[in-house]
Write a protein that holds these residues in place. Structure first.
Motif, PDB file in Angstrom:
ATOM      1  N   THR A 128       0.849  -1.188   0.000  1.00 42.39           N
ATOM      2  CA  THR A 128       0.000   0.000   0.000  1.00 42.39           C
ATOM      3  C   THR A 128       0.881   1.233   0.000  1.00 42.39           C
ATOM      4  O   THR A 128       1.992   1.224   0.528  1.00 42.39           O
ATOM      5  CB  THR A 128      -0.925   0.018   1.236  1.00 42.39           C
ATOM      6  N   ASP A 129       0.359   2.272  -0.615  1.00 43.79           N
ATOM      7  CA  ASP A 129       1.047   3.552  -0.712  1.00 43.79           C
ATOM      8  C   ASP A 129       0.111   4.607  -0.129  1.00 43.79           C
ATOM      9  O   ASP A 129      -0.945   4.271   0.400  1.00 43.79           O
ATOM     10  CB  ASP A 129       1.335   3.817  -2.201  1.00 43.79           C
ATOM     11  N   ASP A 130       0.451   5.880  -0.236  1.00 40.69           N
ATOM     12  CA  ASP A 130      -0.456   6.924   0.241  1.00 40.69           C
ATOM     13  C   ASP A 130      -1.740   6.957  -0.580  1.00 40.69           C
ATOM     14  O   ASP A 130      -2.829   7.084  -0.030  1.00 40.69           O
ATOM     15  CB  ASP A 130       0.221   8.294   0.182  1.00 40.69           C
ATOM     16  N   ASP A 131      -1.619   6.849  -1.900  1.00 38.92           N
ATOM     17  CA  ASP A 131      -2.773   6.960  -2.780  1.00 38.92           C
ATOM     18  C   ASP A 131      -3.109   5.671  -3.516  1.00 38.92           C
ATOM     19  O   ASP A 131      -4.212   5.525  -4.027  1.00 38.92           O
ATOM     20  CB  ASP A 131      -2.543   8.053  -3.827  1.00 38.92           C
ATOM     21  N   TYR A 132      -2.161   4.735  -3.606  1.00 42.80           N
ATOM     22  CA  TYR A 132      -2.346   3.551  -4.445  1.00 42.80           C
ATOM     23  C   TYR A 132      -2.175   2.254  -3.662  1.00 42.80           C
ATOM     24  O   TYR A 132      -1.540   2.218  -2.619  1.00 42.80           O
ATOM     25  CB  TYR A 132      -1.325   3.558  -5.598  1.00 42.80           C
TER      26      TYR A 132
ATOM     27  N   VAL B 192      -6.087   2.851  -7.500  1.00 44.77           N
ATOM     28  CA  VAL B 192      -6.294   3.906  -6.516  1.00 44.77           C
ATOM     29  C   VAL B 192      -6.971   3.292  -5.293  1.00 44.77           C
ATOM     30  O   VAL B 192      -7.810   2.408  -5.411  1.00 44.77           O
ATOM     31  CB  VAL B 192      -7.179   5.024  -7.127  1.00 44.77           C
ATOM     32  N   LYS B 193      -6.607   3.765  -4.109  1.00 45.70           N
ATOM     33  CA  LYS B 193      -7.183   3.211  -2.878  1.00 45.70           C
ATOM     34  C   LYS B 193      -8.704   3.324  -2.846  1.00 45.70           C
ATOM     35  O   LYS B 193      -9.387   2.454  -2.335  1.00 45.70           O
ATOM     36  CB  LYS B 193      -6.597   3.909  -1.652  1.00 45.70           C
TER      37      LYS B 193
END
Length: 152
Positions: free
Chosen positions: A69-73, A87-88
């Motif tokens: 997981t990333d901040d947005d993805y 995208v999340k």
């Protein structure tokens, strides 16, 4: 003949009858916004709880396992060795672990029965399309297409 204008009798509650529909409309809008707020909050909790190894379904119907997981993805593994970044907000729901275990067991059972069915269906069939089988020596496997235009 003479017409007389007689005033109409008033019910006396004119203010309340005008105010009641307005109150109902405001109440419906408040309830709808409240349910949408709860739904957005559940979605935010779902996205916040994503961790590697979690099986999810996106809003477009893509099923995968969270790799990172990333901040947005979110990076999903949709097949062995195939990674997709989404995208999340596209994560629709998380599949519980017990459902994932049942799905894996069913896929293993299906694969075993499919292999057994394929072996049972292998039958040596003589060639049905030999040229000598037809009277005029032609095999017509493909149907004729209808005419594309008409002549006058």
């Amino acid at each position: 003949m003479q017409l007389l204008a007689v005033p109409m009798a008033s019910s006396g509650g004119g203010g309340i009858t005008l105010l009641l529909p307005l109150i109902l409309i405001v109440g419906m809008i408040w309830f709808m916004s409240r349910s949408q707020k709860k739904q957005r909050q559940r979605q935010a909790e779902t996205v916040a709880s994503l961790s590697p190894g979690t099986k999810v379904i996106t809003t477009s119907g893509l099923v995968g396992i969270v790799e990172e997981t990333d901040d947005d993805y979110v990076t999903l593994e949709i097949s062995e060795g195939v990674l997709v970044q989404v995208v999340k907000a596209a994560v629709g729901r998380v599949i519980p672990e017990e459902d994932a275990a049942v799905d894996e067991a069913e896929s293993v059972d299906e694969a075993a029965t499919t292999d057994a069915d394929e072996e049972a269906e292998k039958v040596d069939v003589p060639d049905a399309g030999k040229a000598g089988d037809k009277a005029d020596g032609k095999v017509q496997d493909t149907p004729k297409l209808p005419p594309t235009h008409t002549e006058n």
